[in-house]
Enzyme design. Structure first.
Site, mmCIF file in Angstrom:
data_model
loop_
_atom_site.group_PDB
_atom_site.id
_atom_site.type_symbol
_atom_site.label_atom_id
_atom_site.label_comp_id
_atom_site.label_asym_id
_atom_site.label_seq_id
_atom_site.Cartn_x
_atom_site.Cartn_y
_atom_site.Cartn_z
ATOM 1 N N ASN A 186 97.027 46.684 2.934
ATOM 2 C CA ASN A 186 95.786 46.073 3.397
ATOM 3 C C ASN A 186 95.404 44.721 2.919
ATOM 4 O O ASN A 186 95.227 44.464 1.725
ATOM 5 C CB ASN A 186 94.933 47.027 2.495
ATOM 6 C CG ASN A 186 93.249 46.414 2.958
ATOM 7 O OD1 ASN A 186 93.079 45.482 3.934
ATOM 8 N ND2 ASN A 186 92.233 46.992 2.384
ATOM 9 N N LYS A 244 93.332 42.788 3.631
ATOM 10 C CA LYS A 244 91.648 42.417 3.123
ATOM 11 C C LYS A 244 91.707 41.085 3.860
ATOM 12 O O LYS A 244 92.093 40.557 4.908
ATOM 13 C CB LYS A 244 91.375 42.457 1.930
ATOM 14 C CG LYS A 244 91.867 43.544 1.017
ATOM 15 C CD LYS A 244 91.056 43.837 -0.377
ATOM 16 C CE LYS A 244 91.752 45.007 -0.910
ATOM 17 N NZ LYS A 244 91.019 45.460 -1.972
ATOM 18 N N HIS A 292 86.813 52.374 4.228
ATOM 19 C CA HIS A 292 87.332 51.659 2.831
ATOM 20 C C HIS A 292 86.285 51.446 1.983
ATOM 21 O O HIS A 292 84.851 50.985 2.441
ATOM 22 C CB HIS A 292 87.937 50.452 3.342
ATOM 23 C CG HIS A 292 88.489 49.599 2.125
ATOM 24 N ND1 HIS A 292 87.974 49.155 1.093
ATOM 25 C CD2 HIS A 292 89.933 49.688 1.831
ATOM 26 C CE1 HIS A 292 88.806 48.622 0.120
ATOM 27 N NE2 HIS A 292 90.055 49.093 0.556
ATOM 28 N N GLU A 340 85.112 49.047 0.146
ATOM 29 C CA GLU A 340 84.584 48.035 0.222
ATOM 30 C C GLU A 340 83.401 47.943 1.336
ATOM 31 O O GLU A 340 82.375 47.333 1.202
ATOM 32 C CB GLU A 340 85.467 46.827 0.391
ATOM 33 C CG GLU A 340 86.448 46.290 -1.151
ATOM 34 C CD GLU A 340 87.551 45.929 -0.939
ATOM 35 O OE1 GLU A 340 87.868 45.607 0.152
ATOM 36 O OE2 GLU A 340 88.335 45.882 -1.973
ATOM 37 N N GLU A 388 91.227 56.807 -2.642
ATOM 38 C CA GLU A 388 91.234 55.604 -3.448
ATOM 39 C C GLU A 388 90.099 55.495 -4.276
ATOM 40 O O GLU A 388 88.940 55.115 -3.872
ATOM 41 C CB GLU A 388 90.975 54.590 -2.435
ATOM 42 C CG GLU A 388 92.110 54.331 -1.275
ATOM 43 C CD GLU A 388 92.174 52.775 -0.746
ATOM 44 O OE1 GLU A 388 93.375 52.314 -0.998
ATOM 45 O OE2 GLU A 388 91.317 52.288 -0.395
ATOM 46 N N GLY A 420 91.561 47.196 -6.682
ATOM 47 C CA GLY A 420 91.592 45.764 -7.183
ATOM 48 C C GLY A 420 91.322 45.342 -8.708
ATOM 49 O O GLY A 420 90.936 44.422 -9.084
ATOM 50 N N SER A 443 95.003 49.760 -6.877
ATOM 51 C CA SER A 443 96.075 49.115 -7.992
ATOM 52 C C SER A 443 97.564 49.816 -7.881
ATOM 53 O O SER A 443 98.066 49.763 -9.011
ATOM 54 C CB SER A 443 95.559 49.021 -9.226
ATOM 55 O OG SER A 443 94.153 48.281 -9.099
#
Ligand code: PEP
Length: 247
Positions: A9, A11, A95, A97, A167, A173, A208
């Site tokens: 990904n 991003k 996701h 985010e 996740e 991150g 991560s």
């Protein structure tokens, strides 16, 4: 056990030129060196450049987001049909985010999942708990609820035909990874929620992942591969992780 996959990904990073360069570097991998299908998720505007760069390789392309609506008067949106037309095979939905920063609810995520599947894309449904939810022992409840919202809309069989990525939000991150045991525990519960039809559904871990922690995670019986963010922006690191996915 599901089909082994490794997804990168990217991003919201890069220019068309850097995206083409990175995709080309990834495409030079030796397909014999990984058991996994490799998928790259570039920013939307770079999908066509990346699809072109990968046209002679076995690497698949996906989108990071999709509209829940079909083609029509939805200014700024991009439909599943359009993504298919650009060469996408997969799409990320839910996701963290997008859930946390862009306010996508479980219902919206479910509608995006349905739109993607109706058009012939394979959705990768992302689920996971926040740090606070883990500290409150609510992890399994949160993840089950996120998956149930999609089952309620499209039915269990269609969810089993997708890919699910666990996740934990606190691991995305941050450099902090769920331990292999923590990840396996959640994956096993997801597998149970999916029932018989979910025995061959691909379940990915994300948060991560790097070349030092991937091997132990991918050894777990219910982890079929990974969804990689930061470490997918460097071709060698990403391909080293891909090689650790077990058949
Ligand atoms: C992600 O973006 O899905 C992700 C897991 O990111 P990172 O690997 O950087 O934690």
């Amino acid at each position: 056990m599901g089909k082994p996959l490794i997804a990168g990904n990217w991003k919201m990073h890069g220019t068309a030129e850097s995206a083409r360069k990175l995709a080309t570097e990834v495409s030079h991998h030796n397909a014999q060196e990984t058991a996994a299908e490799i998928i790259i998720f570039p920013p939307l505007v770079h999908i066509s450049a990346v699809s072109d760069a990968l046209s002679d390789s076995s690497i698949s392309v996906g989108a990071q987001n999709v509209s829940q609506y079909s083609n029509g008067a939805y200014t700024g949106e991009v439909s599943a049909e359009m993504l298919l037309d650009q060469g996408c095979k997969y799409v990320l939905v839910g996701h963290s985010e997008r859930r946390a920063i862009l306010g996508e609810s479980d219902q919206t995520v479910a509608e995006k999942f349905r739109a993607a599947q109706n058009a012939g894309l394979i959705p990768i449904l992302c689920v996971g708990e926040s740090l606070q939810q883990r500290q409150q022992d609510a992890t399994l409840e949160v993840v089950a609820k996120q998956i149930s919202a999609v089952i309620d809309l499209v039915g269990l069989d269609r969810v089993c035909q997708s890919v699910i990525a666990y996740e934990p939000v606190w691991a995305i991150g941050t450099g902090e990874t769920a331990s292999p045991e923590q990840a396996q525990d959640v994956h096993a519960v997801i597998r149970t929620q999916l029932g018989e039809a979910g025995r061959s559904t691909t379940l990915l871990y994300g948060g991560s992942v790097n070349k030092s922690n991937a091997a132990e995670l991918f050894k777990q019986p219910d982890i079929d591969g990974g969804l990689v963010g930061g470490a997918s922006l460097e071709a060698d690191e990403f391909l080293n992780i891909a090689q650790l996915v077990e058949a």
